[in-house]
Write an enzyme that holds these catalytic residues in place. Structure first.
Site, PDB file in Angstrom:
ATOM      1  N   TYR A  59       0.201  -1.009  -0.011  1.00 39.51           N
ATOM      2  CA  TYR A  59       0.220  -0.098   0.164  1.00 39.51           C
ATOM      3  C   TYR A  59       0.665   1.373   0.153  1.00 39.51           C
ATOM      4  CZ  TYR A  59      -3.882  -3.545   1.172  1.00 39.51           C
ATOM      5  OH  TYR A  59      -4.688  -4.037   1.169  1.00 39.51           O
ATOM      6  N   SER A  60       0.731   2.041  -1.327  1.00 37.99           N
ATOM      7  CA  SER A  60       1.179   3.088  -0.843  1.00 37.99           C
ATOM      8  C   SER A  60       2.569   2.639  -1.054  1.00 37.99           C
ATOM      9  CB  SER A  60       1.476   4.478  -0.713  1.00 37.99           C
ATOM     10  OG  SER A  60      -0.409   5.098   0.129  1.00 37.99           O
TER      11      SER A  60
END
Length: 349
Positions: A59-60
């Site tokens: 994530y990110s």
């Protein structure tokens, strides 16, 4: 808040799990919240008894773990939380910065702990099943992470039932620690895991945590959100006619009850006999409140029929079926839900 023991373990988690895919860096996706935007959502979740938080190194590109880790350090007691993070998808460059090799798993747990600012995670999970690495190598690495104290438990996500069976066989044969949790996709528009995976998890003592209860936003009724307009996966998974009809049925039941579509869709998931916990990826405290209210939203038999009548078998949603799934057709409405006055306006592009 309701709490359950996850599978056959002694670990107690809230039935709602805060999903954090939408927290991190906007440079990754346009709908991501930065740290200042994320903190009120995390705070509201904790204040309402949620002790279960789901992350992933993917994530990110790692920024998600950093953001959530900093917020937790400011506002929470680490030992009161159950943190889970996942490994597998590419993070950075290089041939070995992905998958479930021993090298990548052992490197990744250290990276996740560093970004989260903690000595351990409560559950370390495979993000998918890596068909290119021997399962003995993968699970020996997972086993060593638990033995070292860097994770309290291990779990799995998004795979075929036979692949989970292979993992459990490997654990039995080698004396490795077994996974306690399966994280899978389940909602009114996608129910294929009911056939094999859910009963197998029950039989083998794994807890089940459900992600995407709103079908990546389709069942919320907000088709024009930034997420739905920019997330390619929403169209890949839920653009078929049957999914759109299911979304309309959710809207009919919601209109008849005077509730939001999201609350009805989440209530269906939380009342499912095979589900232990449900991930909530909230963009606001109001969306969190909707999920909390869904814990106490009973559905009667006619409402269930309306929510389920459109469903027909479909291909599994996983890394192996992308771009190959076949469209479906549904059954006609009956009783009060056939009333044209309850037909919501379709505004899905």
């Amino acid at each position: 808040m309701e709490y359950i023991k996850l599978g056959h373990s002694g670990l107690q988690v809230s039935r709602l799990c805060l999903g954090t895919m939408n927290m991190g860096s906007k440079s990754w996706k346009p709908w991501i919240f930065d740290e200042a935007q994320s903190e009120p959502i995390i705070r509201h979740a904790l204040e309402n008894g949620i002790n279960f938080i789901d992350l992933a190194d993917f994530y990110s590109s790692g920024a998600g773990e950093q953001v959530v880790g900093r917020v937790i350090k400011r506002i929470a007691q680490r030992d009161e939380l159950v943190l889970t993070t996942k490994v597998g998808y590419p993070l950075g460059g290089g041939q070995n910065n992905q998958g479930h090799s021993r090298k990548h798993i052992l490197d990744s747990i250290d990276g996740s702990l560093r970004r989260l600012g903690t000595d351990y995670v409560d559950i370390y999970m495979l993000h998918y099943f890596d068909v290119n690495t021997p399962i003995e190598e993968t699970w020996e690495a997972m086993n060593s992470i638990v033995r070292s104290g860097k994770a309290r438990y291990v779990g799995v996500s998004t795979m075929y039932c036979w692949q989970l069976a292979k993992i459990l066989w490997c654990c039995e044969r080698n004396g490795f620690v077994k996974p306690i949790n399966m994280q899978l996709q389940l909602n009114c528009a996608y129910r294929e895991e009911e056939r094999e995976m859910l009963p197998f998890c029950r039989d083998q003592g794994l807890g089940v945590s459900v992600f995407s209860p709103l079908a990546r936003g389709l069942l919320s009724g907000d088709a024009q959100s930034i997420r739905n307009q920019t997330d390619f996966f929403t169209r890949e998974m839920y653009a078929d006619e049957t999914s759109l009809q299911i979304a309309e049925s959710v809207g009919r039941v919601a209109a008849a009850r005077g509730l939001s579509s999201a609350q009805i869709a989440q209530a269906w998931v939380l009342s499912h006999p095979g589900v232990d916990s449900m991930l909530v990826g909230a963009d606001s405290v109001a969306q969190l409140d909707s999920a909390i209210a869904a814990l106490d939203t009973p559905l009667d038999s006619e409402e269930r029929f309306e929510l389920e009548r459109n469903y027909t078998p479909c291909d599994l949603i996983n890394d192996y079926t992308a771009g190959k799934r076949i469209a479906r057709h549904s059954r006609p409405a009956r009783t009060v839900f056939a009333d044209s006055d309850l037909q919501p306006e379709r505004n899905i592009a």
